[in-house]
Design a protein around this motif. Structure first.
Motif, PDB file in Angstrom:
ATOM      1  N   GLY A   6     -22.911 -26.905  53.697  1.00 18.78           N
ATOM      2  CA  GLY A   6     -21.788 -26.633  52.798  1.00 18.78           C
ATOM      3  C   GLY A   6     -21.911 -27.289  51.439  1.00 18.78           C
ATOM      4  O   GLY A   6     -21.025 -27.135  50.595  1.00 18.78           O
ATOM      5  N   THR A  35     -22.803 -27.828  47.797  1.00 17.20           N
ATOM      6  CA  THR A  35     -23.179 -27.070  46.598  1.00 17.20           C
ATOM      7  C   THR A  35     -22.779 -27.915  45.387  1.00 17.20           C
ATOM      8  O   THR A  35     -21.721 -28.528  45.396  1.00 17.20           O
ATOM      9  N   SER A  71     -30.454 -17.145  42.489  1.00 16.25           N
ATOM     10  CA  SER A  71     -30.502 -16.730  43.884  1.00 16.25           C
ATOM     11  C   SER A  71     -31.879 -16.137  44.209  1.00 16.25           C
ATOM     12  O   SER A  71     -32.449 -16.384  45.282  1.00 16.25           O
ATOM     13  N   GLY A  72     -32.424 -15.370  43.252  1.00 14.15           N
ATOM     14  CA  GLY A  72     -33.751 -14.777  43.422  1.00 14.15           C
ATOM     15  C   GLY A  72     -34.837 -15.835  43.495  1.00 14.15           C
ATOM     16  O   GLY A  72     -35.785 -15.722  44.276  1.00 14.15           O
ATOM     17  N   GLU A  87     -30.849 -24.373  49.788  1.00  9.72           N
ATOM     18  CA  GLU A  87     -31.774 -23.538  49.013  1.00  9.72           C
ATOM     19  C   GLU A  87     -32.584 -24.387  48.032  1.00  9.72           C
ATOM     20  O   GLU A  87     -33.773 -24.152  47.819  1.00  9.72           O
ATOM     21  N   PHE A 124     -23.799 -22.361  40.313  1.00 13.46           N
ATOM     22  CA  PHE A 124     -23.642 -23.094  41.570  1.00 13.46           C
ATOM     23  C   PHE A 124     -25.001 -23.190  42.260  1.00 13.46           C
ATOM     24  O   PHE A 124     -25.707 -22.187  42.389  1.00 13.46           O
ATOM     25  N   GLN A 132     -26.796 -16.480  37.702  1.00 15.82           N
ATOM     26  CA  GLN A 132     -26.565 -16.837  39.107  1.00 15.82           C
ATOM     27  C   GLN A 132     -27.436 -15.973  40.022  1.00 15.82           C
ATOM     28  O   GLN A 132     -27.998 -16.449  41.007  1.00 15.82           O
ATOM     29  N   SER A 133     -27.553 -14.694  39.646  1.00 20.20           N
ATOM     30  CA  SER A 133     -28.389 -13.782  40.455  1.00 20.20           C
ATOM     31  C   SER A 133     -29.852 -14.190  40.375  1.00 20.20           C
ATOM     32  O   SER A 133     -30.556 -14.209  41.391  1.00 20.20           O
ATOM     33  N   ILE A 148     -34.543 -17.478  47.070  1.00 18.28           N
ATOM     34  CA  ILE A 148     -35.073 -16.666  48.183  1.00 18.28           C
ATOM     35  C   ILE A 148     -36.576 -16.468  47.991  1.00 18.28           C
ATOM     36  O   ILE A 148     -37.347 -16.467  48.951  1.00 18.28           O
ATOM     37  N   GLY A 183     -30.576 -22.586  56.085  1.00 17.73           N
ATOM     38  CA  GLY A 183     -29.877 -21.634  55.225  1.00 17.73           C
ATOM     39  C   GLY A 183     -29.485 -20.304  55.855  1.00 17.73           C
ATOM     40  O   GLY A 183     -28.725 -19.547  55.255  1.00 17.73           O
ATOM     41  N   GLY A 198     -38.510 -12.128  44.354  1.00 17.73           N
ATOM     42  CA  GLY A 198     -37.118 -12.553  44.556  1.00 17.73           C
ATOM     43  C   GLY A 198     -36.269 -12.309  43.316  1.00 17.73           C
ATOM     44  O   GLY A 198     -35.163 -11.756  43.402  1.00 17.73           O
TER      45      GLY A 198
END
Lengths: 285, 401
Positions: A130, A132, A15-16, A144, A139, A11-12, A19, A213, A251
């Protein structure tokens, strides 16, 4: 230190990637202007934020779909890009001075944003915000994902245009040796203005992604400068795909640092990567 | 417009101006008392600074309606420090040496206040300030705080918060402390670690990030992984909302959650902030509103803040602390009966001053009195005080998930 779970790591990392794709999208316009026009355009960030505020205004007050605002924002910011390039050429601004001049433009745009929208926070509440969806245990937020898709599509599209079209070859030739390219009949001024329009349009698109975002405040303009410049330098000046890859590398490395260790170490890791690369390959930029 | 008409209009305006000036002069037969300050009217702190500008204007107007100070009208000179502490230092120096102001009022935010404090100390001027976040650094003996954190907020504030939770129907057994490294926030979060341990709440996660962090996704993922009963977020400004949004994106809702210095309007309005907690000195409900002058101030602030384009024209901590600072200055001057800084400081130090945020004293370490921070919570899109009971909004109690 306990080892983070697989889900947490994945998940991290995701996210990287997300971004990082925004770093790449912002870096694409900066890198093209720097590498091909020899303009270090700090105003690119201000353009992106101005576009984000316009998107906010059109969607929140005007009731437009945020993605439809692109139809207005892209041509408007292409025109702004052309106007800035025209001004820089009109006053024969050198690459180093372009950094100072566009910093001034950034300060003016920031003041303008603050005058119109105040320094308070603005958040675009859209139907996309909202949404996702779940892929396995991960998720995936829609804004994004849209940013990632836009970044990849634009980077590949510009890469292909630079490589396979006459226009792209002309731009690369101009960047390599403008007098020789001009001797072959390439109109330097017209090509420069066209590329500036593309960079302006890219800032507009990045702005819409920011509005989708992020919560907006004028001073946030400067928060993106360091990390986006790092992505551009990692990816290579004038490269279409490089900033995206550089952005995602930064990221993901930041995100994994946050997952394994303290989030406050994240900038150290990403900028260490940049310093390492510059030391190992000093001619890269 | 013809030249004659322009001249006539100019002459008319000049006459009106002179008449007004002579009226003001006649109020006390003396020139006005000049109070100097800076505020971050531009730059990143401008949004919150605008609150302090509106409050200052309201207070000076009220003060002049009451006859001014020592029989003289009051004039407030406010300069823009552009959110830069170094510029604040220069401007305070100018206010004292070039503008020759009689009194000082503090700027907004800890960094600028520290700068102003240095200048005030050099010229032996009293400095009342409204938003200083690190009491341990307030070493100057003629500075007085309106942000009533007490001398040791790193201990007292987390104690208040954890006591509020301990008194709830579902006291937390585990805590995650995640915090910005912003100076006035960080030490409070470190304090929360110690207090949690002392109160037997197990720490399952501690994370720090640099101010300006752009990606809260991995931090949210780690909070979700730790799944604490109580989440302490050492957030300032927008960070609280950013973290809430990042947690929402991975389908995580924290059980009980606290944000130290959130952007109050955006957080209260966020649908994700249900039951979010924070600390406060003042909210728009009894018993705060029963303080003398509070109701009138709230009414005026609503009008002026809306006019100034402030998105959330509610009186809460910032506006109330600002008003309190002016009340302290007025009380000091009236109490001392002069503009002598030493006399004013001596009076403030030895007296309790009634303000809209409470009855304040300044006789503790670094001139700090009691920690007046109370716990508030977002309920139905509004902040309401929930702890301690004496200060809770009528009928309000701490809601737990």
């Amino acid at each position: 230190m306990t080892f983070p779970s697989g889900t947490l790591l994945a998940q991290s990392a995701l996210s990287g990637v997300f971004i990082g794709s925004l770093y790449g999208l912002l870096g694409l316009g900066v890198g093209l202007a720097w590498g091909l026009l020899h303009v270090i355009n700090l105003a690119h960030f201000a353009f992106a934020f101005l576009a984000a505020y316009l998107c906010y205004q059109l969607a929140s007050v005007g009731g437009m779909d945020p993605l439809l605002t692109l139809a207005l924002i892209v041509p408007l910011f292409a025109a702004l890009g052309v106007a800035l390039q025209w001004l820089l050429e009109r006053f024969d601004v050198s690459p180093l001075n372009s950094l100072l001049a566009t910093f001034g433009v950034t300060a003016i745009i920031e003041a303008g944003i603050q005058w119109k929208w105040t320094a308070d926070f603005r958040k675009l509440e859209s139907t996309y915000a909202g949404q996702t969806f779940k892929v396995g245990s991960l998720f995936v937020p829609l804004p994004e994902l849209l940013t990632l898709l836009a970044s990849v599509a634009l980077a590949l599209g510009i890469w292909a245009a630079m490589r396979y079209t006459r226009l792209g070859r002309a731009l690369r030739a101009l960047a390599e040796d403008a007098p020789i390219a001009a001797a072959f009949g390439i109109n330097r001024r017209a090509h420069a203005l066209l590329l500036a329009a593309v960079c302006g349009a890219l800032a507009g698109i990045a702005g819409v992604c920011l509005a989708l975002g992020f919560t907006l405040t004028p001073s946030q303009i400067y928060a993106w400068v360091g990390v986006v410049f790092a992505a551009v330098m990692l990816g290579g000046l004038g490269s279409a795909i490089g900033p995206l890859i550089g952005g995602i590398v930064i990221g993901v490395s930041e995100a994994l640092t946050m997952a394994f260790a303290s989030p406050s170490w994240a900038p150290i890791v990403s900028f260490s990567l940049l310093i390492g690369l510059l030391l190992l390959k000093p001619g890269r930029t | 417009m013809s030249i004659i008409a322009r001249v006539a209009r100019w002459a008319g305006a000049t006459c009106v101006g002179l008449a007004l000036a002579s009226g003001a002069w006649a109020q006390g037969g003396q020139p006005p008392i000049r109070i100097g300050s800076t505020l971050a009217l531009t730059g990143p702190l401008a949004a919150t600074s605008m609150i302090h500008k509106v409050v200052g204007e309201i207070y000076v107007e009220q003060l002049n309606k009451r006859g001014g100070l020592l029989g003289r009208p009051v004039e407030w000179i406010v300069k823009d420090d552009q959110s830069k502490p170094d510029l604040a230092r220069t401007l305070y120096e100018q206010l004292i040496t070039a503008d020759k102001v009689d009194l000082l009022m503090g700027p907004y935010a800890t960094g600028a206040i520290l700068s102003a404090m240095g200048v005030a100390q050099r010229y032996h001027k009293v400095l009342i300030h409204h938003t200083f976040g690190i009491p341990a650094m307030a070493k100057y003996d003629m500075q007085f705080p309106a942000w009533s954190l007490g001398p040791n907020p790193g201990t007292t504030v987390p104690t208040t918060v954890l006591k509020a939770l301990a008194a709830s129907p579902k006291p937390p057994k585990t805590i995650a402390i995640v915090t910005s490294k912003f100076p006035s926030v960080h030490f409070m979060s470190l304090g929360a670690r110690g207090i949690a341990k002392k109160m037997g709440v197990k720490e399952v996660l501690f994370l720090e990030w640099d101010f300006g962090n752009l990606d809260f996704g991995p931090i949210a993922a780690r909070i979700k992984d730790a799944n604490p009963d109580f989440l302490w977020v050492g957030a300032i400004g927008l960070e609280g909302n950013q973290l809430l949004e990042a947690m929402h994106k991975i389908d995580y809702t924290p059980h009980e959650h606290f944000y130290l210095y959130p952007a109050p309007g955006p957080m209260a309005k966020s649908p994700l902030a249900k039951n979010a907690m924070s600390v406060t000195l003042f909210e728009e409900h009894p018993p705060f509103t029963s303080a003398p002058g509070a109701e009138e101030f709230i009414k005026l602030y609503h009008e002026r803040a809306a006019k100034a384009g402030i998105p959330d024209p509610t009186v809460e901590v910032q506006a109330a602390a600002s008003y309190t600072a002016w009340q302290i200055l007025e009380a000091g001057v009236r109490g001392a009966g002069s503009l002598d800084d030493k006399a004013i400081a001596a009076w403030i130090k030895t007296h309790h001053i009634p303000t809209i945020t409470g009855n304040l004293r300044f006789d503790g370490p670094n001139n700090y009195g009691d920690d007046l921070m109370r716990v508030k919570q977002v309920q139905n899109g509004h902040w309401v005080t929930v702890y301690p009971k004496d200060f809770a909004a009528p009928g309000a109690t701490l809601q737990v998930q």
